[in-house]
Motif scaffolding. Structure first.
Motif, PDB file in Angstrom:
ATOM      1  N   VAL A  73      -5.860  13.142   7.173  1.00 56.11           N
ATOM      2  CA  VAL A  73      -6.743  12.133   6.571  1.00 56.11           C
ATOM      3  C   VAL A  73      -7.054  12.503   5.130  1.00 56.11           C
ATOM      4  O   VAL A  73      -7.051  11.651   4.229  1.00 56.11           O
ATOM      5  N   LEU A  74      -7.314  13.798   4.880  1.00 54.38           N
ATOM      6  CA  LEU A  74      -7.615  14.251   3.520  1.00 54.38           C
ATOM      7  C   LEU A  74      -6.406  14.059   2.600  1.00 54.38           C
ATOM      8  O   LEU A  74      -6.563  13.709   1.432  1.00 54.38           O
ATOM      9  N   GLN A  75      -5.209  14.280   3.121  1.00 56.45           N
ATOM     10  CA  GLN A  75      -4.003  14.067   2.328  1.00 56.45           C
ATOM     11  C   GLN A  75      -3.836  12.596   1.962  1.00 56.45           C
ATOM     12  O   GLN A  75      -3.446  12.267   0.836  1.00 56.45           O
ATOM     13  N   ILE A  76      -4.151  11.720   2.903  1.00 55.71           N
ATOM     14  CA  ILE A  76      -4.071  10.281   2.640  1.00 55.71           C
ATOM     15  C   ILE A  76      -5.068   9.889   1.552  1.00 55.71           C
ATOM     16  O   ILE A  76      -4.739   9.150   0.612  1.00 55.71           O
ATOM     17  N   LEU A 118      -6.320  11.828  -0.732  1.00 50.22           N
ATOM     18  CA  LEU A 118      -5.876  12.409  -2.000  1.00 50.22           C
ATOM     19  C   LEU A 118      -4.799  11.540  -2.642  1.00 50.22           C
ATOM     20  O   LEU A 118      -4.831  11.287  -3.861  1.00 50.22           O
ATOM     21  N   LEU A 119      -3.854  11.052  -1.843  1.00 50.52           N
ATOM     22  CA  LEU A 119      -2.803  10.181  -2.358  1.00 50.52           C
ATOM     23  C   LEU A 119      -3.399   8.892  -2.922  1.00 50.52           C
ATOM     24  O   LEU A 119      -3.000   8.423  -4.005  1.00 50.52           O
ATOM     25  N   ILE A 120      -4.366   8.321  -2.222  1.00 51.24           N
ATOM     26  CA  ILE A 120      -5.029   7.108  -2.704  1.00 51.24           C
ATOM     27  C   ILE A 120      -5.706   7.372  -4.044  1.00 51.24           C
ATOM     28  O   ILE A 120      -5.621   6.564  -4.973  1.00 51.24           O
ATOM     29  N   GLN A 141      -4.002   7.547 -11.600  1.00 50.20           N
ATOM     30  CA  GLN A 141      -2.853   7.891 -12.419  1.00 50.20           C
ATOM     31  C   GLN A 141      -1.853   6.748 -12.599  1.00 50.20           C
ATOM     32  O   GLN A 141      -0.997   6.811 -13.465  1.00 50.20           O
ATOM     33  N   PHE A 142      -1.962   5.725 -11.770  1.00 44.97           N
ATOM     34  CA  PHE A 142      -1.025   4.608 -11.851  1.00 44.97           C
ATOM     35  C   PHE A 142      -1.797   3.297 -11.919  1.00 44.97           C
ATOM     36  O   PHE A 142      -1.875   2.558 -10.940  1.00 44.97           O
ATOM     37  N   PRO A 143      -2.404   2.995 -13.059  1.00 42.85           N
ATOM     38  CA  PRO A 143      -3.170   1.758 -13.184  1.00 42.85           C
ATOM     39  C   PRO A 143      -2.281   0.534 -13.073  1.00 42.85           C
ATOM     40  O   PRO A 143      -1.125   0.546 -13.502  1.00 42.85           O
ATOM     41  N   ASN A 144      -2.832  -0.509 -12.478  1.00 43.15           N
ATOM     42  CA  ASN A 144      -2.086  -1.751 -12.322  1.00 43.15           C
ATOM     43  C   ASN A 144      -2.091  -2.513 -13.640  1.00 43.15           C
ATOM     44  O   ASN A 144      -3.131  -2.933 -14.109  1.00 43.15           O
ATOM     45  N   VAL A 145      -0.929  -2.691 -14.238  1.00 40.71           N
ATOM     46  CA  VAL A 145      -0.804  -3.422 -15.500  1.00 40.71           C
ATOM     47  C   VAL A 145      -0.041  -4.707 -15.220  1.00 40.71           C
ATOM     48  O   VAL A 145       1.181  -4.687 -15.030  1.00 40.71           O
ATOM     49  N   ASN A 146      -0.750  -5.821 -15.181  1.00 39.42           N
ATOM     50  CA  ASN A 146      -0.126  -7.115 -14.917  1.00 39.42           C
ATOM     51  C   ASN A 146       0.711  -7.109 -13.640  1.00 39.42           C
ATOM     52  O   ASN A 146       1.742  -7.775 -13.558  1.00 39.42           O
ATOM     53  N   GLY A 147       0.276  -6.327 -12.674  1.00 41.96           N
ATOM     54  CA  GLY A 147       0.939  -6.352 -11.385  1.00 41.96           C
ATOM     55  C   GLY A 147       2.121  -5.427 -11.230  1.00 41.96           C
ATOM     56  O   GLY A 147       2.702  -5.357 -10.153  1.00 41.96           O
ATOM     57  N   ASP A 148       2.509  -4.698 -12.270  1.00 41.67           N
ATOM     58  CA  ASP A 148       3.719  -3.886 -12.136  1.00 41.67           C
ATOM     59  C   ASP A 148       3.453  -2.381 -12.138  1.00 41.67           C
ATOM     60  O   ASP A 148       4.377  -1.593 -12.027  1.00 41.67           O
ATOM     61  N   TYR A 149       2.195  -1.966 -12.262  1.00 37.73           N
ATOM     62  CA  TYR A 149       1.846  -0.535 -12.237  1.00 37.73           C
ATOM     63  C   TYR A 149       2.642   0.265 -13.251  1.00 37.73           C
ATOM     64  O   TYR A 149       2.837   1.460 -13.105  1.00 37.73           O
TER      65      TYR A 149
END
Length: 214
Positions: free
Chosen positions: A133-136, A138-140, A146-154
Motif C-alpha cells: 500500500v505504501l509503495q502504491i 509513493l507511486l501516486i 513529477q509528471f504534471p498534466n499539460v493539456n492532457g498529455d503529461y
C-alpha cells in the motif's frame, strides 16, 4: 459487467436530449443566481473542450460561473485525470475476472501473500500488505508531483507522438467521453461489488418467486 453495459446503452440514448439539457442547465444557473461566466470573466466554458454530446454544457450548480480560463482548465485537467483513473479501475475489475492475474506468484514473499490470495474488487484493499500500500501511495505521489498534466498529455505526447490541432483536441474530447463513462461504470461496479458480496459481475441473485407478472 451490468454497470458497464447499462452505461454504454444509456450514453447514445441521451444524445437526443442534448439541446434540452443545455437549455435546462442555463435556466437552473439563472435560478441559482448565476450570471454566466462569459459576462464576468470574458471566458465562456460552454464553448470549451468537454461541452459535447450527450450532455452538452451541463453545470446546474454554476461551478463554472465567474471563474477564469486558467481555473477552468485546472478543473478540466482534474476531470481528465479522474477519467483515466476510472478507465484503469474498470480494467482492474475486468482483467482479473476474465483473464486472470499472476496466480501463485508471490506478491509479498515476506508475508507469504500470492496474487491468487488477493480477491477481486473492494476486498483486495484489505489483503494487500502494508508495504505494498505504501509503495502504491509513493507511486501516486511521484506521478502527482513529477509528471504534471499539460493539456492532457503529461508532457509525453500521445503514445510517444506529439499531436497537432485539431487532431489533439478531437482525441482529448473522445477521451473525456470515455472517462466520464468509465467513472459511471466504476461507481456501478463498486455498488454491485458490495451488494453481491464481492461478485460484481454476477450481481445480486434473486429468486424467480420474487417476481410477479404485470
Amino acid at each position: 459487467m451490468m454497470a458497464v453495459v447499462v452505461a454504454l446503452a444509456l450514453a447514445p440514448l441521451a444524445a437526443g436530449f442534448q439541446a434540452a439539457q443545455v437549455k435546462e442547465s442555463l435556466v437552473r444557473r439563472e435560478a441559482f443566481g448565476g450570471l454566466g461566466t462569459a459576462k464576468k470573466s470574458g471566458f465562456d466554458p460552454s464553448t470549451a473542450l468537454g461541452a459535447q454530446p450527450p450532455t452538452g454544457f451541463w453545470d446546474p450548480l454554476g461551478l463554472a460561473d465567474g471563474i477564469s480560463e486558467e481555473q477552468f482548465n485546472r478543473f478540466r485537467t482534474v476531470e481528465q485525470k479522474h477519467g483515466r483513473i476510472a478507465m484503469l479501475a474498470v480494467l482492474g475489475y475486468v482483467v482479473p475476472q476474465y483473464v486472470g492475474t499472476f496466480g501463485d506468484v508471490y506478491l509479498s514473499t515476506s508475508e507469504k501473500v500470492k496474487f491468487s490470495d488477493i480477491p477481486l474488487g473492494v476486498q483486495a484493499i484489505f489483503k494487500i500488505p502494508t508495504l505494498g500500500v505504501l509503495q502504491i501511495l509513493l507511486l501516486i505521489g511521484i506521478l502527482e508531483t513529477q509528471f504534471p498534466n499539460v493539456n492532457g498529455d503529461y508532457g509525453t505526447g500521445y503514445f510517444g507522438q506529439f499531436l497537432e490541432e485539431p487532431v489533439k483536441s478531437k482525441k482529448l474530447a473522445i477521451e473525456l467521453s470515455n472517462g466520464r463513462l468509465a467513472m459511471l461504470a466504476i461507481l456501478g461496479l463498486f455498488f454491485q461489488d458490495v451488494v453481491s458480496g464481492g461478485k460484481p459481475f454476477d450481481g445480486p441473485q434473486f429468486s424467480p418467486e420474487t417476481f410477479t407478472s404485470l
